[in-house]
Design an enzyme around this catalytic site. Structure first.
Site, mmCIF file in Angstrom:
data_model
loop_
_atom_site.group_PDB
_atom_site.id
_atom_site.type_symbol
_atom_site.label_atom_id
_atom_site.label_comp_id
_atom_site.label_asym_id
_atom_site.label_seq_id
_atom_site.Cartn_x
_atom_site.Cartn_y
_atom_site.Cartn_z
ATOM 1 C CG HIS A 68 -14.641 -0.399 12.585
ATOM 2 N ND1 HIS A 68 -15.718 0.507 13.360
ATOM 3 C CD2 HIS A 68 -14.569 0.380 11.334
ATOM 4 C CE1 HIS A 68 -14.418 1.656 12.363
ATOM 5 N NE2 HIS A 68 -14.146 1.330 11.189
ATOM 6 C CD GLN A 101 4.844 3.192 11.682
ATOM 7 O OE1 GLN A 101 6.707 3.497 11.941
ATOM 8 N NE2 GLN A 101 4.576 3.143 10.459
ATOM 9 C CB ALA A 110 -18.496 -0.467 3.556
ATOM 10 C CB THR A 113 -4.155 4.958 1.045
ATOM 11 O OG1 THR A 113 -3.835 6.869 0.962
ATOM 12 C CG2 THR A 113 -3.957 4.213 1.614
ATOM 13 C CD GLU A 122 -2.970 0.839 2.773
ATOM 14 O OE1 GLU A 122 -3.757 1.023 2.402
ATOM 15 O OE2 GLU A 122 -2.147 2.712 3.927
ATOM 16 C CE1 TYR A 129 -10.971 -1.375 9.973
ATOM 17 C CE2 TYR A 129 -13.045 -2.599 9.343
ATOM 18 C CZ TYR A 129 -12.398 -1.512 9.442
ATOM 19 O OH TYR A 129 -12.560 -0.317 8.136
ATOM 20 C CE LYS A 179 -17.254 -3.318 6.205
ATOM 21 N NZ LYS A 179 -15.883 -3.319 6.356
#
Length: 287
Positions: free
Chosen positions: A147, A210, A123, A47, A16, A143, A163
């Site tokens: 979530h 981070q 979503a 992203t 990503e 997740y 989903k």
């Protein structure tokens, strides 16, 4: 190519990247992609940051370049919370024109700077809409620790099943640092009848800021082993970088041994870290 087809042939390895936040840094992302290309990723996802239509253009421009200039399959992130159905239809047409067949369909995070639109509440609504209006490979987020907005783990799995039933072809997890959380999640998903490929999202943590940002945004569990490593080296940037890479490699080795469908590496636009991890796990991906 619809990347869901790759899981039938191999263990998928992907990256990503994110659009640069400054206009004068735009060339850096293409230098990053050039360096990642040598690692032969199965795809690179791009992203969609929280900057409105300008981010939209950056995301799709980069995704198009990955596919058409670098010869790598690309995935465009598409959060729907700030889009109407008319706007999404235009985005789908733009993606078709660019030859992009893969979309990561998200609700997206609420941004106080923008009033959310009401066309896509979840979503799963976006996934159904994409399925109805185009022949795309649709990826959904999942997740392992649930979530943070879900009332419970069970509710989270029910939402994930929606989903999948709406048309998602594969899943990519949010980052996690405890593999046991992933294995428990994978078992819950199987019990719920979710049988599409699940790629494990791994983020190498290489600095203290981070870590703090991850905890604030993602609310993931930090195991004692991880915390011990981070606390030991927090004042030594080079050692912390190497320790973060080693921890991610250890995670990936264990995941591959346990039959994970694929690894999705959150590169943070840092090709050095991606190279270090690839060198450590390359032979395992084809074993």
């Amino acid at each position: 190519m619809k990347i869901c087809e790759l899981f039938q042939m191999k263990k998928v390895f992907s990256f990503e990247v994110f659009p640069p936040r400054r206009i004068d840094s735009v060339n850096i992302i293409y230098d990053t992609i050039e360096k990642l290309k040598g690692l032969n990723p199965d795809f690179i996802s791009v992203t969609y940051s929280a900057g409105g239509s300008e981010s939209n253009a950056d995301t799709f421009k980069i995704a198009s370049a990955i596919k058409n200039n670098y010869g790598i399959e690309s995935v465009a992130h598409l959060p729907s919370i700030n889009h109407t159905k008319v706007e999404v239809l235009k985005i789908l047409e733009d993606l078709r024109t660019a030859g992009i067949e893969n979309i990561l369909a998200l609700r997206g995070d609420v941004n106080p700077s923008f009033s959310p639109k009401n066309d896509f509440k979840f979503a799963s609504d976006l996934i159904s809409f994409i399925k109805e209006h185009g022949d795309f490979n649709i990826i959904a987020a999942c997740y392992p620790e649930g979530h943070f907005e879900s009332p419970s783990i069970i509710d989270d799995i029910r939402n994930l099943k929606r989903k999948v039933d709406a048309g998602a072809n594969q899943l990519i997890t949010q980052l996690f640092f405890d593999n046991n959380c992933f294995y428990s999640f994978r078992e819950r998903a199987a019990i719920a009848g979710i049988n599409i490929p699940i790629e494990a999202g791994i983020m190498p943590v290489v600095n203290k800021k981070q870590i703090e940002r991850i905890v604030a945004l993602c609310r993931v569990n930090l195991p004692k082993k991880f915390l011990a490593i981070m606390n030991r080296y927090e004042n030594n940037p080079e050692a912390l970088r190497d320790a973060g890479i080693a921890y991610a490699v250890d995670q990936i080795i264990d995941l591959i041994a346990q039959g994970v469908d694929g690894i999705h590496l959150y590169t943070m636009n840092n090709p050095y870290i991606a190279h270090r991890i690839y060198e450590a796990i390359n032979t395992l991906l084809v074993a």
